[in-house]
Design a protein around this motif. Structure first.
Motif, PDB file in Angstrom:
ATOM      1  N   GLU A  19       0.858  -1.186   0.000  1.00  0.00           N
ATOM      2  CA  GLU A  19       0.000   0.000   0.000  1.00  0.00           C
ATOM      3  C   GLU A  19       0.893   1.235   0.000  1.00  0.00           C
ATOM      4  O   GLU A  19       1.920   1.274   0.701  1.00  0.00           O
ATOM      5  N   VAL A  20       0.498   2.237  -0.784  1.00  0.00           N
ATOM      6  CA  VAL A  20       1.263   3.478  -0.895  1.00  0.00           C
ATOM      7  C   VAL A  20       0.332   4.652  -0.617  1.00  0.00           C
ATOM      8  O   VAL A  20      -0.709   4.792  -1.275  1.00  0.00           O
ATOM      9  N   LEU A  21       0.701   5.472   0.350  1.00  0.00           N
ATOM     10  CA  LEU A  21      -0.023   6.719   0.635  1.00  0.00           C
ATOM     11  C   LEU A  21       0.755   7.871   0.023  1.00  0.00           C
ATOM     12  O   LEU A  21       1.967   7.971   0.206  1.00  0.00           O
ATOM     13  N   THR A  22       0.055   8.746  -0.713  1.00  0.00           N
ATOM     14  CA  THR A  22       0.710   9.863  -1.390  1.00  0.00           C
ATOM     15  C   THR A  22      -0.009  11.147  -1.026  1.00  0.00           C
ATOM     16  O   THR A  22      -1.241  11.223  -1.091  1.00  0.00           O
ATOM     17  N   SER A  23       0.755  12.165  -0.643  1.00  0.00           N
ATOM     18  CA  SER A  23       0.155  13.433  -0.237  1.00  0.00           C
ATOM     19  C   SER A  23       1.167  14.555  -0.418  1.00  0.00           C
ATOM     20  O   SER A  23       2.354  14.310  -0.670  1.00  0.00           O
ATOM     21  N   LEU A  24       0.692  15.764  -0.270  1.00  0.00           N
ATOM     22  CA  LEU A  24       1.555  16.937  -0.314  1.00  0.00           C
ATOM     23  C   LEU A  24       2.233  17.115   1.038  1.00  0.00           C
ATOM     24  O   LEU A  24       1.563  17.089   2.077  1.00  0.00           O
ATOM     25  N   LEU A  25       3.552  17.256   1.032  1.00  0.00           N
ATOM     26  CA  LEU A  25       4.248  17.560   2.278  1.00  0.00           C
ATOM     27  C   LEU A  25       3.755  18.909   2.798  1.00  0.00           C
ATOM     28  O   LEU A  25       3.734  19.884   2.046  1.00  0.00           O
ATOM     29  N   PRO A  26       3.326  18.975   4.055  1.00  0.00           N
ATOM     30  CA  PRO A  26       2.792  20.236   4.570  1.00  0.00           C
ATOM     31  C   PRO A  26       3.882  21.276   4.826  1.00  0.00           C
ATOM     32  O   PRO A  26       4.205  21.625   5.957  1.00  0.00           O
ATOM     33  N   SER A  27       4.446  21.765   3.730  1.00  0.00           N
ATOM     34  CA  SER A  27       5.515  22.759   3.791  1.00  0.00           C
ATOM     35  C   SER A  27       5.217  23.862   2.791  1.00  0.00           C
ATOM     36  O   SER A  27       4.764  23.581   1.668  1.00  0.00           O
ATOM     37  N   SER A  28       5.463  25.093   3.170  1.00  0.00           N
ATOM     38  CA  SER A  28       5.131  26.229   2.304  1.00  0.00           C
ATOM     39  C   SER A  28       5.988  26.277   1.056  1.00  0.00           C
ATOM     40  O   SER A  28       5.599  26.870   0.048  1.00  0.00           O
ATOM     41  N   ALA A  29       7.156  25.656   1.085  1.00  0.00           N
ATOM     42  CA  ALA A  29       8.056  25.624  -0.067  1.00  0.00           C
ATOM     43  C   ALA A  29       8.673  24.242  -0.177  1.00  0.00           C
ATOM     44  O   ALA A  29       8.722  23.481   0.797  1.00  0.00           O
ATOM     45  N   ALA A  44       9.905  18.856  13.161  1.00  0.00           N
ATOM     46  CA  ALA A  44      10.084  20.292  13.346  1.00  0.00           C
ATOM     47  C   ALA A  44      10.601  20.968  12.083  1.00  0.00           C
ATOM     48  O   ALA A  44      10.544  22.199  11.958  1.00  0.00           O
ATOM     49  N   MET A  45      11.103  20.192  11.130  1.00  0.00           N
ATOM     50  CA  MET A  45      11.612  20.753   9.886  1.00  0.00           C
ATOM     51  C   MET A  45      10.493  21.141   8.918  1.00  0.00           C
ATOM     52  O   MET A  45      10.744  21.806   7.917  1.00  0.00           O
ATOM     53  N   VAL A  46       9.270  20.699   9.207  1.00  0.00           N
ATOM     54  CA  VAL A  46       8.127  20.974   8.336  1.00  0.00           C
ATOM     55  C   VAL A  46       7.283  22.070   8.973  1.00  0.00           C
ATOM     56  O   VAL A  46       6.869  21.952  10.129  1.00  0.00           O
ATOM     57  N   ASP A  47       7.014  23.154   8.220  1.00  0.00           N
ATOM     58  CA  ASP A  47       6.337  24.308   8.823  1.00  0.00           C
ATOM     59  C   ASP A  47       4.815  24.204   8.840  1.00  0.00           C
ATOM     60  O   ASP A  47       4.131  25.105   9.336  1.00  0.00           O
ATOM     61  N   SER A  48       4.255  23.124   8.283  1.00  0.00           N
ATOM     62  CA  SER A  48       2.799  22.871   8.309  1.00  0.00           C
ATOM     63  C   SER A  48       1.992  23.957   7.613  1.00  0.00           C
ATOM     64  O   SER A  48       0.837  24.192   7.955  1.00  0.00           O
ATOM     65  N   ARG A  49       2.586  24.612   6.623  1.00  0.00           N
ATOM     66  CA  ARG A  49       1.869  25.633   5.831  1.00  0.00           C
ATOM     67  C   ARG A  49       1.813  25.145   4.391  1.00  0.00           C
ATOM     68  O   ARG A  49       2.759  25.299   3.629  1.00  0.00           O
ATOM     69  N   VAL A  50       0.674  24.531   4.028  1.00  0.00           N
ATOM     70  CA  VAL A  50       0.546  23.969   2.681  1.00  0.00           C
ATOM     71  C   VAL A  50       0.300  25.078   1.664  1.00  0.00           C
ATOM     72  O   VAL A  50      -0.435  26.025   1.938  1.00  0.00           O
ATOM     73  N   PRO A  51       0.918  24.989   0.479  1.00  0.00           N
ATOM     74  CA  PRO A  51       0.742  26.037  -0.528  1.00  0.00           C
ATOM     75  C   PRO A  51      -0.596  25.955  -1.249  1.00  0.00           C
ATOM     76  O   PRO A  51      -1.021  26.927  -1.873  1.00  0.00           O
ATOM     77  N   PHE A  52      -1.271  24.816  -1.187  1.00  0.00           N
ATOM     78  CA  PHE A  52      -2.603  24.683  -1.800  1.00  0.00           C
ATOM     79  C   PHE A  52      -3.288  23.461  -1.200  1.00  0.00           C
ATOM     80  O   PHE A  52      -2.655  22.615  -0.563  1.00  0.00           O
ATOM     81  N   ARG A  53      -4.581  23.383  -1.420  1.00  0.00           N
ATOM     82  CA  ARG A  53      -5.381  22.305  -0.850  1.00  0.00           C
ATOM     83  C   ARG A  53      -5.332  21.069  -1.754  1.00  0.00           C
ATOM     84  O   ARG A  53      -5.475  21.171  -2.970  1.00  0.00           O
ATOM     85  N   SER A  54      -5.140  19.919  -1.137  1.00  0.00           N
ATOM     86  CA  SER A  54      -5.117  18.660  -1.882  1.00  0.00           C
ATOM     87  C   SER A  54      -5.517  17.544  -0.927  1.00  0.00           C
ATOM     88  O   SER A  54      -5.578  17.729   0.277  1.00  0.00           O
ATOM     89  N   ARG A  55      -5.762  16.365  -1.488  1.00  0.00           N
ATOM     90  CA  ARG A  55      -6.126  15.228  -0.656  1.00  0.00           C
ATOM     91  C   ARG A  55      -5.096  14.115  -0.806  1.00  0.00           C
ATOM     92  O   ARG A  55      -4.407  14.020  -1.823  1.00  0.00           O
ATOM     93  N   GLN A  56      -5.021  13.288   0.227  1.00  0.00           N
ATOM     94  CA  GLN A  56      -4.147  12.118   0.174  1.00  0.00           C
ATOM     95  C   GLN A  56      -4.817  11.025  -0.641  1.00  0.00           C
ATOM     96  O   GLN A  56      -6.035  10.840  -0.570  1.00  0.00           O
ATOM     97  N   THR A  57      -4.044  10.304  -1.433  1.00  0.00           N
ATOM     98  CA  THR A  57      -4.564   9.159  -2.159  1.00  0.00           C
ATOM     99  C   THR A  57      -3.870   7.890  -1.673  1.00  0.00           C
ATOM    100  O   THR A  57      -2.746   7.921  -1.179  1.00  0.00           O
ATOM    101  N   THR A  58      -4.585   6.789  -1.821  1.00  0.00           N
ATOM    102  CA  THR A  58      -4.079   5.478  -1.423  1.00  0.00           C
ATOM    103  C   THR A  58      -4.056   4.561  -2.633  1.00  0.00           C
ATOM    104  O   THR A  58      -5.043   4.478  -3.371  1.00  0.00           O
ATOM    105  N   LEU A  59      -2.944   3.889  -2.829  1.00  0.00           N
ATOM    106  CA  LEU A  59      -2.839   2.872  -3.870  1.00  0.00           C
ATOM    107  C   LEU A  59      -2.495   1.546  -3.192  1.00  0.00           C
ATOM    108  O   LEU A  59      -1.427   1.408  -2.602  1.00  0.00           O
ATOM    109  N   ARG A  60      -3.434   0.618  -3.256  1.00  0.00           N
ATOM    110  CA  ARG A  60      -3.225  -0.714  -2.682  1.00  0.00           C
ATOM    111  C   ARG A  60      -2.874  -1.668  -3.815  1.00  0.00           C
ATOM    112  O   ARG A  60      -3.541  -1.668  -4.854  1.00  0.00           O
TER     113      ARG A  60
END
Length: 310
Positions: free
Chosen positions: A6-16, A155-171
């Motif tokens: 199973e693979v979870l794919t999402s946007l890293l919650p970082s502003s850059a 702590a290296m991730v600032d939790s400021r996403v540049p846009f809205r997206s959803r996580q997807t799952t590939l099983r």
């Protein structure tokens, strides 16, 4: 050999996008273990693999289950400093003992679970791909999600996403050593896909890389089309649409490189799927639509600025 993953794919919650050096530090999840990094054709960082012990059940058919004991391998992948993937997999092996053994036995056979009881491999594959895991069932998404959460909570991730997206799952389920080669990709729900693969002579590592690559590019396509839909390119406020579509230009368009890191044998699965599903054609059409809209918006703005002078 049957492998479940199973693979979870999402946007890293970082502003850059994180630079590759920062990505290496972020994915150093195991002290003393090596992080794999590649800078061509884009930044690509892979964490060390980790083992998680499981003693659970697996579905063996529409109504049956069997006990599975062993370990699951997980790893995190960061592509382009922006896209985070967490991947979990294990090899399903028929137990020759039909009883639980000491943990030392299973640790000596990493990344595999032994299944106690009778089952048919095809039926187990069908049931695994269709299951909605709940305790005490094997839940690879939950195991992968724990690794993803470790990365997101750094702590290296600032939790400021540049846009809205959803996580997807590939099983996925892969029969290695099967006669012939075939891949079936199915969109089950807006955020859930399944892959059924059979292949002869393909290494497990190449299969894992293929499934992660499929999950990455499916997420990119899903996210891009979602941005285009929400932007309202045909709406009455073109300037608003430009602002909404800008994240796609800034963060996504340069990441589309299907099969760039795959071996020749697994890359052809991409080529065959492209002929059937047209992922690349849909991506190219969406990108062209964005560029046409930006060009028209630029011309419209230039005409507005030139209007008073004329």
């Amino acid at each position: 050999m049957l492998v479940l993953g199973e693979v979870l794919t999402s946007l890293l919650p970082s502003s850059a996008a994180l630079p590759a050096d920062a990505g290496e530090r972020l994915l150093a999840l195991t002290t003393g273990a090596q992080v794999i990094r590649s800078d061509r054709p884009m930044s690509y960082v892979v964490s060390p693999e980790r083992l998680t012990g499981v003693d659970c059940h697996v579905p063996t058919g529409p109504h049956g289950t069997a006990r599975a004991i062993g370990t699951v391998t997980t790893r995190a992948v960061l592509t382009g400093g922006h896209v985070l993937q967490s991947s979990a997999r294990t090899t399903a092996v028929r137990s020759s003992h039909n009883r639980r053994l000491p943990w030392s036995y299973y640790l000596a056979r990493p990344s595999s679970v032994e299944i106690i009881g009778k089952y048919r491999e095809r039926a187990l594959t069908d049931a695994f791909l269709a299951a909605a895991p709940a305790p005490p069932m094997l839940n690879l998404a939950a195991i992968a999600g724990h690794t993803a959460d470790r990365v997101r909570n750094s702590a290296m991730v600032d939790s400021r996403v540049p846009f809205r997206s959803r996580q997807t799952t590939l099983r996925w389920a892969a029969a290695l050593g099967a006669e012939g080669d075939a891949l079936t990709f199915t969109v089950e729900r807006p955020d859930h896909r399944t892959v059924r693969l059979q292949t002869h002579g393909t290494e497990l590592g190449d299969v894992v890389a293929l499934c992660e690559d499929l999950a990455l590019h499916d997420w990119l396509l899903t996210t891009l089309t979602g941005l285009v839909t929400r932007a309202g390119l045909t709406g009455p406020k073109p300037s608003v649409a430009v602002d909404r579509i800008r994240p796609a230009v800034d963060h996504l368009l340069h990441l589309w490189m299907p099969g760039a890191r795959l071996e020749v044998r697994t890359r052809r699965f991409w080529e065959e799927m492209e002929q059937r599903a047209g992922f690349g054609r849909q991506w190219a059409a969406s990108v062209q639509r964005i560029r046409d809209h930006l060009a028209l918006s630029t011309l419209r703005e230039l005409g507005r600025l030139a209007g008073p002078a004329s």
